[in-house]
Design a protein around this motif. Structure first.
Motif, PDB file in Angstrom:
ATOM      1  N   ILE A  29       0.903  -1.284   0.009  1.00  0.00           N
ATOM      2  CA  ILE A  29       0.244   0.008   0.067  1.00  0.00           C
ATOM      3  C   ILE A  29       0.917   1.465  -0.164  1.00  0.00           C
ATOM      4  CG2 ILE A  29      -1.788  -1.206   1.100  1.00  0.00           C
ATOM      5  CD1 ILE A  29      -0.895   0.336   3.866  1.00  0.00           C
ATOM      6  N   LYS A  30       2.355   1.026  -0.155  1.00  0.00           N
ATOM      7  CA  LYS A  30       3.207   2.240  -0.575  1.00  0.00           C
ATOM      8  C   LYS A  30       3.111   3.068   0.831  1.00  0.00           C
ATOM      9  CE  LYS A  30       2.407   2.500  -5.522  1.00  0.00           C
ATOM     10  NZ  LYS A  30       2.039   3.576  -6.426  1.00  0.00           N
ATOM     11  N   LEU A  31       3.286   2.414   2.008  1.00  0.00           N
ATOM     12  CA  LEU A  31       3.269   3.046   3.274  1.00  0.00           C
ATOM     13  C   LEU A  31       4.866   3.095   3.758  1.00  0.00           C
ATOM     14  CD1 LEU A  31       1.776   4.390   5.680  1.00  0.00           C
ATOM     15  CD2 LEU A  31       1.430   2.186   6.512  1.00  0.00           C
ATOM     16  N   CYS A  32       5.280   3.945   4.405  1.00  0.00           N
ATOM     17  CA  CYS A  32       6.563   4.127   4.744  1.00  0.00           C
ATOM     18  C   CYS A  32       6.784   4.401   5.930  1.00  0.00           C
ATOM     19  CB  CYS A  32       7.543   4.875   3.767  1.00  0.00           C
ATOM     20  SG  CYS A  32       7.514   4.578   1.917  1.00  0.00           S
ATOM     21  N   ASN A  33       7.913   4.213   6.605  1.00  0.00           N
ATOM     22  CA  ASN A  33       8.035   4.634   7.866  1.00  0.00           C
ATOM     23  C   ASN A  33       8.357   6.207   7.596  1.00  0.00           C
ATOM     24  OD1 ASN A  33      10.373   5.758  10.151  1.00  0.00           O
ATOM     25  ND2 ASN A  33       9.712   3.656  10.763  1.00  0.00           N
ATOM     26  N   GLY A  34       7.779   6.970   8.742  1.00  0.00           N
ATOM     27  CA  GLY A  34       8.067   8.464   8.706  1.00  0.00           C
ATOM     28  C   GLY A  34       6.817   9.202   7.894  1.00  0.00           C
ATOM     29  N   ASP A  35       5.758   8.335   7.625  1.00  0.00           N
ATOM     30  CA  ASP A  35       4.601   9.091   7.090  1.00  0.00           C
ATOM     31  C   ASP A  35       3.833   9.706   8.328  1.00  0.00           C
ATOM     32  OD1 ASP A  35       5.533   8.543   4.574  1.00  0.00           O
ATOM     33  OD2 ASP A  35       4.048   6.797   4.032  1.00  0.00           O
ATOM     34  N   THR A  36       2.894  10.514   7.916  1.00  0.00           N
ATOM     35  CA  THR A  36       2.180  11.007   9.038  1.00  0.00           C
ATOM     36  C   THR A  36       0.898  10.159   9.095  1.00  0.00           C
ATOM     37  OG1 THR A  36       0.637  12.040   7.729  1.00  0.00           O
ATOM     38  CG2 THR A  36       2.705  13.250   8.628  1.00  0.00           C
ATOM     39  N   VAL A  37       0.271  10.008  10.213  1.00  0.00           N
ATOM     40  CA  VAL A  37      -0.859   9.085  10.439  1.00  0.00           C
ATOM     41  C   VAL A  37      -1.910   9.392   9.451  1.00  0.00           C
ATOM     42  CG1 VAL A  37      -2.710   8.660  12.212  1.00  0.00           C
ATOM     43  CG2 VAL A  37      -0.179   8.612  13.021  1.00  0.00           C
ATOM     44  N   SER A  38      -2.110  10.854   9.132  1.00  0.00           N
ATOM     45  CA  SER A  38      -3.044  11.059   8.226  1.00  0.00           C
ATOM     46  C   SER A  38      -2.656  10.634   6.840  1.00  0.00           C
ATOM     47  CB  SER A  38      -3.105  12.584   7.971  1.00  0.00           C
ATOM     48  OG  SER A  38      -3.363  13.471   9.087  1.00  0.00           O
ATOM     49  N   ASP A  39      -1.752  10.012   6.509  1.00  0.00           N
ATOM     50  CA  ASP A  39      -1.172   9.540   5.313  1.00  0.00           C
ATOM     51  C   ASP A  39      -1.492   7.998   5.586  1.00  0.00           C
ATOM     52  OD1 ASP A  39      -0.377  11.681   4.032  1.00  0.00           O
ATOM     53  OD2 ASP A  39       1.807  11.395   4.768  1.00  0.00           O
ATOM     54  N   VAL A  40      -1.067   7.559   6.610  1.00  0.00           N
ATOM     55  CA  VAL A  40      -1.372   5.792   6.795  1.00  0.00           C
ATOM     56  C   VAL A  40      -2.984   5.730   6.756  1.00  0.00           C
ATOM     57  CG1 VAL A  40      -0.929   4.140   8.691  1.00  0.00           C
ATOM     58  CG2 VAL A  40       0.579   5.732   8.324  1.00  0.00           C
ATOM     59  N   VAL A  41      -3.556   6.497   7.369  1.00  0.00           N
ATOM     60  CA  VAL A  41      -5.036   6.014   7.342  1.00  0.00           C
ATOM     61  C   VAL A  41      -5.794   6.163   6.081  1.00  0.00           C
ATOM     62  CG1 VAL A  41      -7.287   6.744   8.295  1.00  0.00           C
ATOM     63  CG2 VAL A  41      -5.278   6.388   9.885  1.00  0.00           C
ATOM     64  N   TYR A  42      -5.063   7.090   5.350  1.00  0.00           N
ATOM     65  CA  TYR A  42      -5.913   7.620   4.081  1.00  0.00           C
ATOM     66  C   TYR A  42      -5.515   6.251   3.007  1.00  0.00           C
ATOM     67  CZ  TYR A  42      -6.139   9.414  -0.645  1.00  0.00           C
ATOM     68  OH  TYR A  42      -6.413   9.767  -2.094  1.00  0.00           O
ATOM     69  N   LYS A  43      -4.234   5.760   3.181  1.00  0.00           N
ATOM     70  CA  LYS A  43      -3.683   4.771   2.329  1.00  0.00           C
ATOM     71  C   LYS A  43      -4.586   3.216   2.619  1.00  0.00           C
ATOM     72  CE  LYS A  43       0.916   6.848   1.482  1.00  0.00           C
ATOM     73  NZ  LYS A  43       2.331   6.626   1.411  1.00  0.00           N
ATOM     74  N   LEU A  44      -4.594   3.349   3.961  1.00  0.00           N
ATOM     75  CA  LEU A  44      -5.407   2.021   4.303  1.00  0.00           C
ATOM     76  C   LEU A  44      -6.968   2.191   3.921  1.00  0.00           C
ATOM     77  CD1 LEU A  44      -3.930   1.428   7.892  1.00  0.00           C
ATOM     78  CD2 LEU A  44      -3.659  -0.044   5.915  1.00  0.00           C
ATOM     79  N   GLY A  45      -7.289   3.283   3.992  1.00  0.00           N
ATOM     80  CA  GLY A  45      -8.775   3.440   3.737  1.00  0.00           C
ATOM     81  C   GLY A  45      -8.991   3.145   2.282  1.00  0.00           C
ATOM     82  N   MET A  46      -8.099   3.613   1.195  1.00  0.00           N
ATOM     83  CA  MET A  46      -8.029   3.573   0.033  1.00  0.00           C
ATOM     84  C   MET A  46      -8.042   2.237  -0.616  1.00  0.00           C
ATOM     85  SD  MET A  46      -8.847   6.396  -1.366  1.00  0.00           S
ATOM     86  CE  MET A  46      -8.691   6.137  -3.243  1.00  0.00           C
ATOM     87  N   GLU A  47      -7.060   1.390   0.028  1.00  0.00           N
ATOM     88  CA  GLU A  47      -6.812   0.006  -0.085  1.00  0.00           C
ATOM     89  C   GLU A  47      -8.182  -0.775   0.209  1.00  0.00           C
ATOM     90  OE1 GLU A  47      -4.573  -3.121  -1.855  1.00  0.00           O
ATOM     91  OE2 GLU A  47      -4.286  -0.982  -1.366  1.00  0.00           O
ATOM     92  N   LEU A  48      -8.795  -0.508   1.303  1.00  0.00           N
ATOM     93  CA  LEU A  48     -10.114  -1.145   1.844  1.00  0.00           C
ATOM     94  C   LEU A  48     -10.908  -0.953   0.758  1.00  0.00           C
ATOM     95  CD1 LEU A  48     -11.475  -2.792   4.003  1.00  0.00           C
ATOM     96  CD2 LEU A  48     -12.045  -0.710   5.308  1.00  0.00           C
ATOM     97  N   CYS A  49     -11.220   0.315   0.374  1.00  0.00           N
ATOM     98  CA  CYS A  49     -12.298   0.656  -0.670  1.00  0.00           C
ATOM     99  C   CYS A  49     -11.923  -0.325  -1.894  1.00  0.00           C
ATOM    100  CB  CYS A  49     -12.206   1.950  -1.027  1.00  0.00           C
ATOM    101  SG  CYS A  49     -12.825   3.006   0.244  1.00  0.00           S
ATOM    102  N   ASN A  50     -10.751  -0.453  -2.293  1.00  0.00           N
ATOM    103  CA  ASN A  50     -10.449  -1.085  -3.407  1.00  0.00           C
ATOM    104  C   ASN A  50     -10.729  -2.615  -3.247  1.00  0.00           C
ATOM    105  OD1 ASN A  50      -9.363   0.925  -4.881  1.00  0.00           O
ATOM    106  ND2 ASN A  50      -7.050   0.431  -4.232  1.00  0.00           N
ATOM    107  N   ILE A  51     -10.595  -3.197  -2.004  1.00  0.00           N
ATOM    108  CA  ILE A  51     -10.937  -4.543  -1.789  1.00  0.00           C
ATOM    109  C   ILE A  51     -12.570  -4.846  -1.618  1.00  0.00           C
ATOM    110  CG2 ILE A  51     -10.919  -6.348   0.098  1.00  0.00           C
ATOM    111  CD1 ILE A  51      -8.049  -5.161   0.885  1.00  0.00           C
ATOM    112  N   MET A  52     -13.104  -3.696  -1.147  1.00  0.00           N
ATOM    113  CA  MET A  52     -14.418  -3.909  -1.154  1.00  0.00           C
ATOM    114  C   MET A  52     -15.297  -3.778  -2.502  1.00  0.00           C
ATOM    115  SD  MET A  52     -15.517  -1.199   2.041  1.00  0.00           S
ATOM    116  CE  MET A  52     -17.022  -1.336   1.969  1.00  0.00           C
ATOM    117  N   ASP A  53     -14.543  -2.917  -3.192  1.00  0.00           N
ATOM    118  CA  ASP A  53     -14.966  -2.973  -4.978  1.00  0.00           C
ATOM    119  C   ASP A  53     -14.604  -4.389  -5.485  1.00  0.00           C
ATOM    120  OD1 ASP A  53     -15.762  -0.355  -4.836  1.00  0.00           O
ATOM    121  OD2 ASP A  53     -13.677   0.421  -5.581  1.00  0.00           O
TER     122      ASP A  53
END
Length: 568
Positions: A29-53
């Motif tokens: 999900i292209k999540l890297c050490n040092g990203d803000t929590v906002s980026d982490v939650v956003y990327k996880l949410g987008m990945e979850l949406c893709n899975i739900m699709d």
């Protein structure tokens, strides 16, 4: 993102943008050490949406199954439906592989039947699979998705725990770093010390004296500096003063060619080379002054050379042809000339020499103490015309001194050197003292008018009014007719001398007005000792005229002063 505990006192709210993910990288999900929590939650949410699709059963085309009942409503029902169908296919009897149809065609219902796969199952250029392969691929993909969902759920749970923990942490207090400064940067940073980065940066950029903006306004823009660098006027081929070869050769390896000179450092390098070249050259020079006939140039010793120039001056020099002057006073008033540069000044007293009876010059002894004036007692009016100091007279009314040759000494002008023009004065009054009572007690003065001139070839001449009373047409008939003769002496020997202050004399004033007969009283005891017409060149011997004021000029390009005086 609004913190979930924003309104939960006493917790201090903090933005998720200020919290950093310190867990491991998650490449999928292209999540890297040092990203803000906002980026982490956003990327996880987008990945979850893709899975739900992907898990949305409405996205799958089931029309090939000819379903009589309702379609599966969720992913579990779809997977169970597919598993059931696969089991049914695997249980089909081999004898039932081919069943004739009414039309004579054969329909395959075995697991080896080829079907077109969905785009996400295409491998390379293969777009068809057997039903068994397609089912296995779909099963594997579904299992992978299920596994990913489990992992994602675990990660979401972990993130939720971390975010909850971070939200309960007090907000960090940020301190602007400080650095040490060793020089004055502004009116605030005036001495070595420690200052915040913002203070230093503000001083470096904005200070009116030390800042970058002030520096740029002084040095100009980079384009201005480059233009100044490229304005170098000493080029590669110019000659070195020290070595006599082009700069590029004389300073090979040091001199930067003009074509390569692009920086201030390049320009300064070449400037120093050129400056040192001039310094070495001038340091080796030995300056000396030279004296011409008009200018004395002197140079002090180096290295602080000082140049000074003085106009040369001959000093006062006696004119030629006046050797008959003697006495303590006579020698001091003798006619003299002085050359300063190319100007010749005159001074002294011109005395027309008296004939001594033989035509030669009667010496003039003139002194105040004791009182001596040899010309005072002489009754001769004829100028001397023979020998040294004599004059040449002209019937036109002129007298030329020094026997009609140059009066200018060779110490002032060379023998062949001339004035650039003739120069003259206006008419000046000349006088001759005489005795009028038979003994040297009572004196009077004869007067005359004389014009003094110096010719181009250095002849000194005086002219009488008669010289101006004639021209090429009138001849000599107009002599003694001008009003100038009112002050020119015309006296006869033995005649009485006028007394202008006598009561009977009204020449100077009168009690009456209008037309008045003029009377002049003549003293019976005072008579003229000789006859003299001061408008006649043959009767003006002994007259003296002041020479001061006569100036003559030599050609400005003449540089010959034979014997200049060099002042200390």
């Amino acid at each position: 993102m609004k913190p979930i505990n924003l309104d939960n006192s006493p917790c201090s709210p903090i933005s998720s943008n200020c919290v950093i993910w310190q867990g491991p990288d998650i490449p999928c999900i292209k999540l890297c050490n040092g990203d803000t929590v906002s980026d982490v939650v956003y990327k996880l949410g987008m990945e979850l949406c893709n899975i739900m699709d992907l898990l949305d059963v409405n996205g799958y085309d089931l029309s090939c199954f000819d379903l009589a009942s309702c379609k599966p409503q969720n992913i579990q029902e779809l997977i169970q439906f597919l598993i059931g169908r696969i089991c049914d296919l695997e249980a089909v009897n081999a004898a039932e592989i081919a069943i004739p149809t009414a039309t004579g065609t054969t329909r395959s219902t075995t697991a080896d039947t080829l079907v077109t796969v969905a785009p996400c199952f295409v491998i390379g250029t293969t777009t068809v699979m057997t039903i068994a392969e397609y089912a296995q691929a779909m099963g594997a993909r579904i299992c992978s998705i299920v596994d990913q969902i489990v992992i994602i759920n675990n990660q979401i749970t972990n993130l939720d725990i971390r975010v909850t923990a971070l939200e309960t942490v007090p907000p960090p207090v940020f301190t602007v770093p400080s650095i040490s400064v060793d020089c004055t940067l502004s009116t605030i940073i005036v001495s070595p010390g420690t200052y915040t980065i913002t203070e230093v940066l503000d001083a470096l950029v904005n200070d009116n004296t030390y800042g970058y903006c002030a520096l740029r306004s002084t040095t100009g823009l980079p384009a201005d500096i480059l233009a100044a660098v490229q304005s170098q006027c000493i080029v590669d081929t110019d000659t070195s003063l020290v070595y006599g070869t082009p700069f590029s050769v004389a300073y090979l390896g040091q001199w930067i060619p003009i074509a390569s000179t692009n920086t201030v450092a390049d320009a300064i390098n070449n400037i120093w080379i050129a400056l040192c070249d001039v310094y070495q050259y001038t340091d080796s020079l030995a300056f000396t002054g030279s004296t011409t006939s008009t200018i004395a140039l002197s140079v002090s010793t180096g290295p602080a050379y000082s140049f000074s120039a003085k106009i040369l001056d001959t000093g006062w020099v006696d004119l030629n042809g006046f050797g008959y002057y003697s006495g303590t006073t006579g020698t001091t008033v003798a006619p003299q000339a002085r050359r300063i540069g190319n100007i010749v000044y005159f001074r002294g007293l011109l005395v027309v020499p008296i004939d001594d009876g033989t035509g030669s010059v009667l010496g003039w002894n003139y002194s105040f103490g004791p009182a001596v004036d040899t010309y005072y007692l002489s009754n001769t009016v004829t100028p001397a015309s023979v020998g040294a100091g004599s004059v040449v007279t002209s019937a036109a009314g002129s007298i030329t001194f020094n026997q009609g040759v140059s009066v200018i000494p060779t110490s002032i002008m060379g023998a062949g050197e001339l004035f650039d023009n003739a120069y003259a004065t206006n008419f000046l009054i000349g006088t001759r003292p005489i005795q009028v009572d038979g003994s040297p007690v009572t004196s009077s003065i004869l007067s005359g008018l004389f014009n003094i001139s110096i010719s181009e070839n250095k002849l000194l001449t005086i002219s009488l009014p008669k010289n101006a009373e004639q021209n090429a047409f009138s001849g000599t008939g107009a002599f003694d007719t001008s009003h100038l003769n009112y002050i020119v002496s015309h006296v006869i020997a033995g005649d009485n001398v006028p007394k202008f202050d006598n009561a009977n004399t009204n020449v100077n004033s009168n009690t009456g007005a209008g037309t008045i007969a003029l009377d002049l009283e003549y003293d019976a005891t005072l008579t003229y000792p000789f006859t003299c017409n001061a408008n006649n060149e043959q009767q003006v011997a002994g007259f003296r005229i002041q020479l001061d004021g006569l100036v003559a000029y030599i050609d400005p390009c003449t540089t010959d002063i034979p014997t200049p005086i060099v002042c200390p």
